[in-house]
Write a protein that holds these residues in place. Structure first.
Motif, PDB file in Angstrom:
ATOM      1  N   PRO A  73      17.275  13.038   0.579  1.00  0.00           N
ATOM      2  CA  PRO A  73      16.596  12.244  -0.406  1.00  0.00           C
ATOM      3  C   PRO A  73      17.845  11.003  -1.201  1.00  0.00           C
ATOM      4  O   PRO A  73      17.358  10.124  -1.294  1.00  0.00           O
ATOM      5  N   THR A 132      19.735  23.377   3.807  1.00  0.00           N
ATOM      6  CA  THR A 132      18.854  23.414   2.509  1.00  0.00           C
ATOM      7  C   THR A 132      19.668  22.231   1.516  1.00  0.00           C
ATOM      8  O   THR A 132      18.744  21.411   1.168  1.00  0.00           O
ATOM      9  N   GLN A 163      17.420  18.932   0.568  1.00  0.00           N
ATOM     10  CA  GLN A 163      17.083  18.921  -0.799  1.00  0.00           C
ATOM     11  C   GLN A 163      17.936  17.738  -1.533  1.00  0.00           C
ATOM     12  O   GLN A 163      17.411  17.132  -2.488  1.00  0.00           O
ATOM     13  N   VAL A 164      19.074  17.743  -0.957  1.00  0.00           N
ATOM     14  CA  VAL A 164      19.921  16.463  -1.852  1.00  0.00           C
ATOM     15  C   VAL A 164      20.293  15.506  -1.009  1.00  0.00           C
ATOM     16  O   VAL A 164      20.202  14.266  -1.301  1.00  0.00           O
ATOM     17  N   ARG A 176      19.175  34.779 -12.449  1.00  0.00           N
ATOM     18  CA  ARG A 176      20.323  35.649 -12.282  1.00  0.00           C
ATOM     19  C   ARG A 176      20.773  36.239 -13.748  1.00  0.00           C
ATOM     20  O   ARG A 176      20.298  35.946 -14.771  1.00  0.00           O
ATOM     21  N   TRP A 228      24.709  28.535 -12.892  1.00  0.00           N
ATOM     22  CA  TRP A 228      25.539  27.625 -13.473  1.00  0.00           C
ATOM     23  C   TRP A 228      24.553  26.186 -13.962  1.00  0.00           C
ATOM     24  O   TRP A 228      23.735  25.878 -13.202  1.00  0.00           O
ATOM     25  N   ARG A 281      26.284  37.163  -6.474  1.00  0.00           N
ATOM     26  CA  ARG A 281      25.807  35.834  -7.128  1.00  0.00           C
ATOM     27  C   ARG A 281      24.948  36.082  -8.555  1.00  0.00           C
ATOM     28  O   ARG A 281      24.064  36.007  -8.594  1.00  0.00           O
ATOM     29  N   VAL A 328      22.116  16.631 -13.641  1.00  0.00           N
ATOM     30  CA  VAL A 328      21.676  16.703 -12.313  1.00  0.00           C
ATOM     31  C   VAL A 328      20.418  17.102 -11.982  1.00  0.00           C
ATOM     32  O   VAL A 328      20.274  17.873 -11.260  1.00  0.00           O
ATOM     33  N   THR A 350      27.373  20.887  -5.614  1.00  0.00           N
ATOM     34  CA  THR A 350      27.963  22.216  -6.198  1.00  0.00           C
ATOM     35  C   THR A 350      27.013  22.963  -6.756  1.00  0.00           C
ATOM     36  O   THR A 350      26.841  24.104  -6.453  1.00  0.00           O
ATOM     37  N   LEU A 351      26.011  22.437  -7.515  1.00  0.00           N
ATOM     38  CA  LEU A 351      24.949  23.140  -8.002  1.00  0.00           C
ATOM     39  C   LEU A 351      24.081  23.991  -6.917  1.00  0.00           C
ATOM     40  O   LEU A 351      23.835  25.101  -7.104  1.00  0.00           O
ATOM     41  N   MET A 352      23.947  23.330  -6.007  1.00  0.00           N
ATOM     42  CA  MET A 352      23.100  23.961  -4.887  1.00  0.00           C
ATOM     43  C   MET A 352      23.838  24.983  -4.203  1.00  0.00           C
ATOM     44  O   MET A 352      23.359  26.000  -3.697  1.00  0.00           O
ATOM     45  N   ARG A 353      25.117  24.690  -4.133  1.00  0.00           N
ATOM     46  CA  ARG A 353      26.048  25.901  -3.298  1.00  0.00           C
ATOM     47  C   ARG A 353      25.995  27.091  -4.512  1.00  0.00           C
ATOM     48  O   ARG A 353      26.228  28.280  -3.934  1.00  0.00           O
ATOM     49  N   THR A 354      26.265  26.913  -5.698  1.00  0.00           N
ATOM     50  CA  THR A 354      26.128  27.949  -6.577  1.00  0.00           C
ATOM     51  C   THR A 354      24.755  28.599  -6.459  1.00  0.00           C
ATOM     52  O   THR A 354      24.760  29.980  -6.806  1.00  0.00           O
ATOM     53  N   MET A 355      23.843  28.053  -6.283  1.00  0.00           N
ATOM     54  CA  MET A 355      22.391  28.581  -6.050  1.00  0.00           C
ATOM     55  C   MET A 355      22.349  29.366  -4.637  1.00  0.00           C
ATOM     56  O   MET A 355      21.543  30.225  -4.374  1.00  0.00           O
ATOM     57  N   GLY A 356      23.527  29.590  -3.919  1.00  0.00           N
ATOM     58  CA  GLY A 356      23.552  29.878  -2.758  1.00  0.00           C
ATOM     59  C   GLY A 356      22.861  29.417  -1.381  1.00  0.00           C
ATOM     60  O   GLY A 356      22.644  29.750  -0.450  1.00  0.00           O
ATOM     61  N   TRP A 414      13.942  12.498  -7.367  1.00  0.00           N
ATOM     62  CA  TRP A 414      12.804  12.718  -6.546  1.00  0.00           C
ATOM     63  C   TRP A 414      11.986  13.801  -6.685  1.00  0.00           C
ATOM     64  O   TRP A 414      10.986  13.954  -6.031  1.00  0.00           O
ATOM     65  N   ALA A 463      25.500  17.605  -7.967  1.00  0.00           N
ATOM     66  CA  ALA A 463      24.076  18.295  -7.154  1.00  0.00           C
ATOM     67  C   ALA A 463      24.304  19.311  -6.218  1.00  0.00           C
ATOM     68  O   ALA A 463      23.688  20.264  -6.180  1.00  0.00           O
TER      69      ALA A 463
END
Lengths: 260, 263
Positions: free
Chosen positions: A174, A166, A170-171, B162, B88, B84, B94, A155-161, B98, A153
């Motif tokens: 919660p 944040t 967001q992660v 993207r 992904w 960017r 994932v 990693t996903l947020m990081r790939t989204m920038g 919530w 989760a």
């Protein structure tokens, strides 16, 4: 709906039955008079004595409730702030956590009179003591909770920038809430005891003062009545956490029940 | 001058090209001189055994890991950290428990595209409808089946807006039946949308069914053991896989995948 009633009954019936059983054993044993009725009064006498003295019990319960709630609020504010700092900084976590764990070895019995000596007989030392005692489980609940965030989760947020804030909001936050509520419940069981201890060490009113007074005049029935009252208070607060949890993170119980 | 055939044009200006990519974890080289490219609107798969560095490639592309050497070109020029271009999709969905289904999808727009919440939500709603998930937006992820969760996860990926989708074994955790169903669904929706896709998989049939081109990665870190165009006509269905061409391709890829491995 009937499933829900059945679930609640399944949860409540066994402990209530056990309590009734223990209460009955106490009643019978005390009535047998092996220890003398003034030393170990039967449960029925504890109840009736407590009821007769309800005005005084209520008067002494109120400050204890206030101490517990205010102490808790202070503890929550500090615990949350500290937990965020610990989550943000690895060096903070590595340096603070061991010290925090070490601080838990200081017994309450020693701490209570010291804090009264330092801060006087007013509300302040009680609030400090309640806050000190509840702080640790709440922080640990939060910090462990942050750490329970799914790696993917984040990693996903990081790939989204996403940046740290944040990701935290967001992660990590919660994800931490279930652990936070567990910590909150552990803290709660200490909170009332801590308040009573602080009152023991010096106060005008409070359950601790009441217990001390009753104990000094050998009113074991009133001591035990006050103990029952404090137990009910703790249980009520305990139940309240489940209510708040249901409102704050409804997804948690539901997704657990779904096995997801 | 006549325009070059599509394949040649793709090679001339790929959307993304990777050259000489190298990455080691300690003394262990995971990637060593990897080269590949994906054209705009092309569906490319990377087939490879576990531990061949497929996921490391995605980590480098998305900026989670830094390559030791090599270059990544976006439309012919070096990739800047601010670019960017990749969205992904992890193997496990994932989805955040919530958040509702719709809020999970709109996360892609909110965080990756920086859209205002309302706009991200509108985009999420439209995507859910496109993905056959209309009416599920208000549900929580745990109320959905595994296949539906994967679809929501893909919607969240697309919602990022993207250029290039990186799908990391998106159907790997599903049962065989649901997996086939989702592969066929992805083929249909890709026909319509023509995203640029780089898919990691170890399912040969999946690669044949979905891809325009397949790379087979070797067990060794030095890169690609085989590159193969999949010239099967679209739209592809289960019938496509029955044909002799598909069977031949599957066999060839399977052999390349198992080369150098004890059988």
């Amino acid at each position: 709906m009937s499933g829900r009633v059945a679930r609640v009954l399944k949860l409540l019936v066994p402990p209530v039955a056990l309590l009734l059983l223990l209460g009955a054993a106490w009643e019978l044993y005390a009535r047998g008079g092996a220890l003398g009725r003034d030393v170990l009064p039967p449960l029925s006498r504890v109840a009736s004595a407590g009821w007769d003295d309800r005005a005084s019990l209520w008067q002494n319960l109120q400050p204890t409730i206030v101490e517990v709630l205010v102490g808790f609020a202070v503890s929550l504010a500090f615990a949350f702030t500290v937990s965020v700092a610990l989550d943000a900084s690895g060096i903070a976590r590595r340096s603070v956590m061991p010290v925090l764990i070490g601080s838990q070895t200081i017994p309450l019995v020693v701490l209570a009179p010291l804090i009264v000596i330092w801060f006087g007989f007013g509300f302040t030392p009680k609030i400090i003591l309640v806050a000190l005692v509840t702080f640790f489980p709440i922080v640990v609940g939060l910090v462990d909770g942050y750490a329970s965030s799914e790696r993917d989760a984040i990693t996903l947020m990081r790939t989204m920038g996403a940046g740290w804030a944040t990701i935290f909001l967001q992660v990590r936050l919660p994800s931490a809430l279930p652990g936070f509520f567990t910590g909150l419940r552990i803290a709660l069981t200490y909170a009332v005891i801590a308040a009573i201890f602080a009152e023991y060490a010096g106060a005008e009113y409070g359950l601790g003062v009441y217990i001390q007074g009753a104990s000094a005049s050998f009113r074991t029935d009133l001591v035990l009545a006050a103990v029952l009252v404090s137990a009910v208070l703790t249980l009520a607060l305990y139940a309240a956490t489940f209510l708040v949890q249901r409102l704050a993170i409804p997804w948690y119980a539901e997704s657990r029940r779904a096995g997801a | 001058m006549t325009p070059p055939p599509p394949a040649a044009r793709a090679e001339a200006s790929p959307a993304i090209a990777v050259r000489g990519l190298a990455k080691s974890f300690g003394p262990l080289p995971v990637l060593d001189g990897l080269a590949l490219h994906v054209a705009r609107g092309e569906f490319v798969s990377i087939l490879g055994p576990s531990g061949c560095g497929k996921s490391t490639l995605f980590s480098i592309l998305t900026g989670i890991e830094r390559a030791d050497a090599g270059e990544i070109l976006l439309d012919g020029r070096p990739l800047e950290p601010a670019d960017r271009p990749f969205a992904w999709m992890p193997q496990r969905d994932v989805l955040f428990p919530w958040r509702s289904v719709e809020q999970n999808v709109s996360l892609g727009g909110e965080v990756a595209a920086g859209l205002p919440r309302g706009e991200a939500r509108d985009r999420a709603r439209a995507l859910l409808a496109d993905f056959g998930l209309e009416g599920f937006g208000g549900m929580r992820p745990y109320q959905l089946s595994g296949g539906m969760r994967q679809r929501v996860a893909l919607a969240r990926t697309v919602a990022q807006g993207r250029d290039i989708l990186l799908l990391d074994e998106p159907f790997g955790s599903l049962d065989a039946l649901t997996r086939t169903e989702l592969q066929l669904w992805l083929e249909r929706i890709w026909e319509r949308e023509r995203w640029t896709v780089l898919l990691i998989t170890h399912d040969v049939r999946e690669a044949v069914l979905l891809s325009d081109r397949v790379y087979v990665m070797a067990q060794r870190p030095d890169g690609i053991a085989l590159e193969r165009d999949i010239r099967l006509s679209r739209p592809r269905t289960l019938d496509t896989l029955r044909g002799a061409d598909a069977a031949e391709l599957e066999h060839e890829l399977l052999v390349a995948l198992h080369a150098g491995r004890p059988v």
